[in-house]
Design a protein around this motif. Structure first.
Motif, short mmCIF file in Angstrom:
data_model
loop_
_atom_site.label_atom_id
_atom_site.label_comp_id
_atom_site.label_asym_id
_atom_site.label_seq_id
_atom_site.Cartn_x
_atom_site.Cartn_y
_atom_site.Cartn_z
N PRO A 1 0.81 -1.22 0.00
CA PRO A 1 0.00 0.00 0.00
C PRO A 1 0.84 1.26 0.00
O PRO A 1 2.01 1.25 0.36
N ARG A 2 0.20 2.34 -0.41
CA ARG A 2 0.83 3.66 -0.39
C ARG A 2 -0.03 4.59 0.44
O ARG A 2 -1.13 4.24 0.84
N SER A 3 0.48 5.79 0.69
CA SER A 3 -0.28 6.74 1.49
C SER A 3 -1.49 7.22 0.69
O SER A 3 -1.60 6.99 -0.51
N VAL A 4 -2.36 7.95 1.37
CA VAL A 4 -3.61 8.39 0.75
C VAL A 4 -3.38 9.14 -0.55
O VAL A 4 -4.05 8.92 -1.55
N GLY A 5 -2.39 10.01 -0.57
CA GLY A 5 -2.16 10.82 -1.75
C GLY A 5 -1.45 10.13 -2.87
O GLY A 5 -1.21 10.72 -3.91
N ASP A 45 10.83 8.55 -7.08
CA ASP A 45 10.01 8.73 -5.88
C ASP A 45 8.66 9.37 -6.22
O ASP A 45 7.68 9.19 -5.50
N ASP A 46 8.63 10.13 -7.31
CA ASP A 46 7.43 10.88 -7.65
C ASP A 46 6.62 10.27 -8.79
O ASP A 46 5.53 10.77 -9.09
N LEU A 88 3.30 16.12 -8.60
CA LEU A 88 3.71 17.40 -9.15
C LEU A 88 4.40 18.26 -8.11
O LEU A 88 5.42 18.90 -8.37
N THR A 89 3.82 18.32 -6.90
CA THR A 89 4.40 19.04 -5.77
C THR A 89 4.21 18.18 -4.53
O THR A 89 3.63 17.08 -4.59
N ASP A 90 4.62 18.68 -3.38
CA ASP A 90 4.41 17.94 -2.15
C ASP A 90 2.93 17.75 -1.85
O ASP A 90 2.54 16.79 -1.20
N ASP A 91 2.11 18.67 -2.36
CA ASP A 91 0.68 18.63 -2.04
C ASP A 91 -0.20 18.12 -3.19
O ASP A 91 -1.33 17.71 -2.96
N LEU A 92 0.29 18.17 -4.41
CA LEU A 92 -0.55 17.92 -5.58
C LEU A 92 0.05 16.82 -6.45
O LEU A 92 1.24 16.84 -6.76
N VAL A 105 -5.06 14.71 -7.04
CA VAL A 105 -5.13 14.54 -5.60
C VAL A 105 -4.42 15.72 -4.95
O VAL A 105 -3.26 16.01 -5.28
N TYR A 106 -5.12 16.41 -4.06
CA TYR A 106 -4.53 17.54 -3.35
C TYR A 106 -4.68 17.30 -1.86
O TYR A 106 -5.78 17.04 -1.37
N GLN A 107 -3.58 17.38 -1.14
CA GLN A 107 -3.60 17.13 0.29
C GLN A 107 -2.65 18.09 0.99
O GLN A 107 -1.45 18.15 0.68
#
Length: 873
Positions: free
Chosen positions: A55-59, A542-543, A572-576, A642-644
């Motif tokens: 599994p991976r994290s939610v984002g 990683d991305d 794309l970014t840490d949040d998106l 996905v935005y977190q």
């Protein structure tokens, strides 16, 4: 980032690397109810659905999934799993289906606007068997659908439900065109709960009692046995007015007319018992044993259409109510001629009380003529309304072992070997009806027969991570699957199908409304298939993650099919991040759809007629355009974001699903006299009373597209902890190609019956001694349809409802709950009837007695309140 991911994968990889494991991280649908003193506010939910890697994290999920915790499911008024899911997943729709033959007993559900058997159902990651019920009257979208019976699964047995909103046939085989629902059973080895719930509708009917319990037990020091039960009974509801024709008979002092004569509402459910068990045992440091299954049984009884005592064909009249159908009991004439009973006076006005007609009085008199002549008005003067129901029994058992390879080439890899068997039986009964061909000797209760669905599955799956110098290990999974599906038809009692002595005089054969299955239609029909798949996930950086799946499947009936899936996500970014998938899929015709024969009663242009469903390869079906069934083929793709950040989580996903050669029941085609003779020659039962024929067919193509939006935000509020959740779905289906076999009206139903826009907004609040929620449900414009009849269809206005619940924690172990669904008692769209020959003029007359359009997306029963007491230990 890389180090955190590797630690997570190492900790839980063994637990989730299973045969049917579908592993993906999901979006929150709502925060599980947790006590403030022990709850963690920031909890990531992990699903076992979507891929076969760790599994991976939610984002980091490359495909969209909703995860609904078991506690979340219990926070609702109903106890039917379909209703519980509908309140949490906007892209899932369920209709009430009153007066819909067997579809009233096992209701089909629609994910993303596709039929019930286009969604794959899993239990603990293993394929769930189908129901034996085929929805012959499925409201357009589900006509002929044969999906699993989800309603047997009680919420108290569940740890969570995972809803994969993406095509997955390349990973799991047939049926996963719309997506996958994976029901995960509780696996605790201690603790449990017991609850009692009582509720009813604001109208004062539908009284429902539910008793349920769960307990976790140790299974030696290395295992668990988690057991659950649910017992439920529910009274029927009625949202009906008296039919105008029935009222005219009452006004004419005709005896035996019920008020209302015909019921639109929820069926009666009796002795609904369900038992679920989930067992796990550690065999060694590298292997474990598991077993889970269920036993479920219930009796369901619903209504049918009212049989008018002057117009019902093959029972009361064969000329539309001009004259009464009178039988000559000795069939020899014997010098005694039965009189003609004219039901209209010299001015053409209907005479509603036949007892006032002199010719009928001769038939009813205790004379030689009266004893030789018979009309059903003598024993059923007010007509009759059959009661149709069934006993539904569902059982399943899965046994397997899984573990880690400790040496050899696959050292460090994982395996899963399992076998499962599932059986669903529907035994039908129909009461308060007649076999008209038997005349006065007819019984009033019949057992029309049984359908049995039996499925067997064997799986062997292997997965292992390989180091190719990428961001982390490349996971490679492969496996084999064997599946056998048997559909069995068991004949009914003789009176339910026999052609009695009055057959040649125009009286109908078999139990009216649902004739029994003849011995000639009985038998077992079996199909086998095997599959092989490979599933790879490659973390290029990683991305940037991509997944690849390829599946080959071979059926001993129609041949083989190969499907693929490609999915990926880029941070794309840490949040998106952006994610998407492209896949092909298929849905194999069921054995039941390919072989079943059935006679059903339905409305055609507002008139009740009997319709025969025949196998598509039947000679009569072939004359009308039927051919051997082939699998549906689909292409789908998704694209989302996905935005977190902090306590805010947001996903937006677009999807497009194109399905060619969709499987469905054809339109009901009127028979010519020549075709009726061909039916008789082929041994089809009840031919003289059959007006129409239908069959399963691959006749039309569709494109379904839509957008899912899921958002959650949590914060401290009002001295407690609050979670705000929003889920929105836009869904649109277009029929791209069809023929007269499908028909224009069915196309309208496919495109318009479900609301294109649905949304839920939930505010959940937690305190030390209280918790609760308020939910707003929005339903967009939809097509209101009554009695599956084109002239009644309208576009109903958008509307909304509210649900609310409050729980008080009286002690450490006892909680008390009060709540309501549709708390403001929002009515469904009321039925509008039209005068003959016009499309605009409204009238208060209601031909069939229904108050609301049964396609209402939130049901027709109105507000429902409930109280619940729970003891937790």
């Amino acid at each position: 980032m890389k180090l955190q991911r590797c630690k997570l994968r190492s900790a839980i990889k063994f637990a989730i690397s299973t045969t049917a494991a579908i592993t993906t991280i999901a979006s929150f649908n709502a925060l599980a109810d947790a006590r403030e003193d022990g709850a963690q506010k920031d909890i990531e939910k992990i699903a076992v659905v979507g891929s076969r890697a760790a599994p991976r994290s939610v984002g980091e999920s490359p495909v969209p999934i909703d995860i609904i915790g078991g506690d979340e499911l219990s926070k609702a008024g109903g106890d039917d799993m379909l209703e519980l899911l509908k309140g949490s997943v906007p892209s899932l729709n369920v209709h009430a289906n009153p007066i819909s033959d067997a579809a009233s007993l096992v209701r089909p559900a629609n994910l993303r606007g596709l039929p019930a058997d286009s969604t794959l159902i899993l239990l603990n990651g293993k394929r769930r068997h189908r129901s034996s019920v085929i929805a012959f009257l499925g409201g357009g979208i589900n006509d002929g659908a044969q999906g699993p019976d989800i309603s047997v699964i009680p919420s108290i047995a569940l740890k969570q439900v995972e809803v994969l909103r993406d095509g997955a046939a390349a990973q799991y085989g047939s049926d996963a065109i719309a997506g996958v629902l994976n029901f995960v059973l509780k696996d605790a080895s201690e603790g449990g709960s017991f609850s009692v719930k009582q509720g009813e509708y604001y109208e004062g009917d539908g009284d429902t009692t539910t008793i349920e319990g769960n307990i976790g037990l140790p299974f030696t020091d290395q295992g668990f046995a988690n057991l659950s039960f649910q017992y439920k009974e529910a009274d029927p509801t009625s949202r009906s007015v008296q039919r105008p024709d029935a009222q005219r008979f009452i006004d004419a002092n005709v005896e035996g007319v019920r008020n209302p004569a015909q019921i639109w509402g929820a069926p009666e459910i009796k002795d609904d018992i369900t038992l679920f068990g989930n067992v796990g045992l550690e065999l060694s440091n590298s292997s474990e044993f598991y077993m889970f299954g269920n036993y479920s049984e219930r009796d369901v009884k619903g209504g049918f259409y009212y049989r008018n005592p002057q117009t019902r064909p093959q029972v009361y009249s064969n000329d539309g109510g001009a004259t009464l159908l009178v039988g000559d009991l000795d069939g020899l004439d014997n010098g005694i001629t039965c009189p003609t009973v004219n039901l209209r006076d010299s001015d053409g006005n209907q005479i509603y009380n036949v007892a006032t007609i002199a010719a009928y009085q001769q038939i009813a008199a205790d004379t030689e003529l009266g004893r030789n002549c018979f009309a059903f008005n003598e024993i059923l003067p007010g007509g009759f309304t059959p009661n149709f129901g069934g006993n539904i029994t569902d059982t399943s058992l899965t046994i397997g072992t899984k573990g880690e390879f400790t040496d050899g080439f696959l050292e460090g890899g994982f395996y899963d070997l399992s076998g499962s068997v599932g059986r669903n039986e529907s035994r039908y009964f129909i009461t308060n009806t007649v076999n008209a061909s038997l005349g006065a000797e007819t019984p009033m209760e019949f057992s029309p027969g049984k359908y049995i669905q039996l499925e067997k599955n064997f799986n062997f799956d292997v997965s292992k991570g390989f180091d190719f110098g990428l961001a982390y290990e490349v996971n490679v999974a492969t496996g084999l699957e064997w599946h056998e599906e048997t559909f069995e038809v068991i004949a009914g009692d003789e009176a339910s199908f026999i052609a009695g002595p009055l057959t040649q005089q125009g009286f109908g054969i078999g139990s009216n409304g649902f004739p029994g299955f003849q011995p000639s239609a009985a038998g077992e029909f079996t199909r086998r298939n095997y599959a092989a798949y490979v599933d790879i996930e490659t973390p290029f950086t990683d991305d940037f993650l991509m997944g690849w799946a390829l599946r080959f499947e071979d059926y001993d009936s129609f041949g083989s099919t190969t499907n693929f899936k490609i999915m990926g996500q880029y941070q794309l970014t840490d949040d998106l991040s952006v994610r998407g998938s492209v896949s092909t899929g298929f849905r194999a015709p069921t054995v039941g759809q390919a072989n079943v024969s059935n006679v059903q009663t339905n409305l055609s242009s507002g008139v009740l007629v009997d319709s025969a469903l025949l196998p598509p390869t039947n000679p009569v079906s072939e004359i009308l355009g039927g051919t051997e069934l082939q699998p549906e083929e689909s292409e789908s793709y998704t694209l989302g974001f996905v935005y977190q950040t902090g306590d805010l989580f947001l996903t937006i996903d677009y999807y497009n699903i194109q399905v060619e050669d969709r499987l469905s029941q054809s339109d009901k085609i009127n028979l010519t006299p020549e075709q009726k003779e061909a039916l008789k020659a082929d041994g089809v039962p009840n031919v003289d009373s059959i007006a129409q024929v239908s069959f399963f067919t691959n006749d039309f193509d569709t494109t379904t597209q839509g957008v899912d939006v899921v958002a959650n935000y949590s914060m401290d509020l009002l001295g407690g902890f609050a979670t705000f959740s929003m889920a929105y779905n836009w869904n649109e289906t277009t029929v791209d190609k069809f023929s007269a076999i499908t028909g224009d009206f069915k196309v309208k139903r496919l495109e318009n019956d479900l609301p294109q826009h649905r949304a839920t907004y939930t505010w959940s609040q937690q305190w030390e001694e209280f918790s609760g929620f308020i939910r707003y449900n929005y339903f967009g414009e939809y097509q209101g349809v009554h009695v599956d009849y084109d002239a009644t269809a309208i576009m109903a206005d958008p509307t909304f409802t509210f649900d609310a619940e409050l729980t008080y924690y009286a002690t450490e172990n006892i909680s008390l709950t009060v709540g309501a669904n549709n708390i403001f008692d929002q009515d469904a769209e009321e039925v509008i009837d039209f005068y003959e020959g016009t499309n605009t003029e409204k009238t208060a007359k209601n031909t069939w007695g229904g108050v609301y359009y049964e396609t209402s997306p939130f049901g027709i029963n109105g507000g429902y309140y409930y109280v619940k007491a729970t003891y937790t230990f």
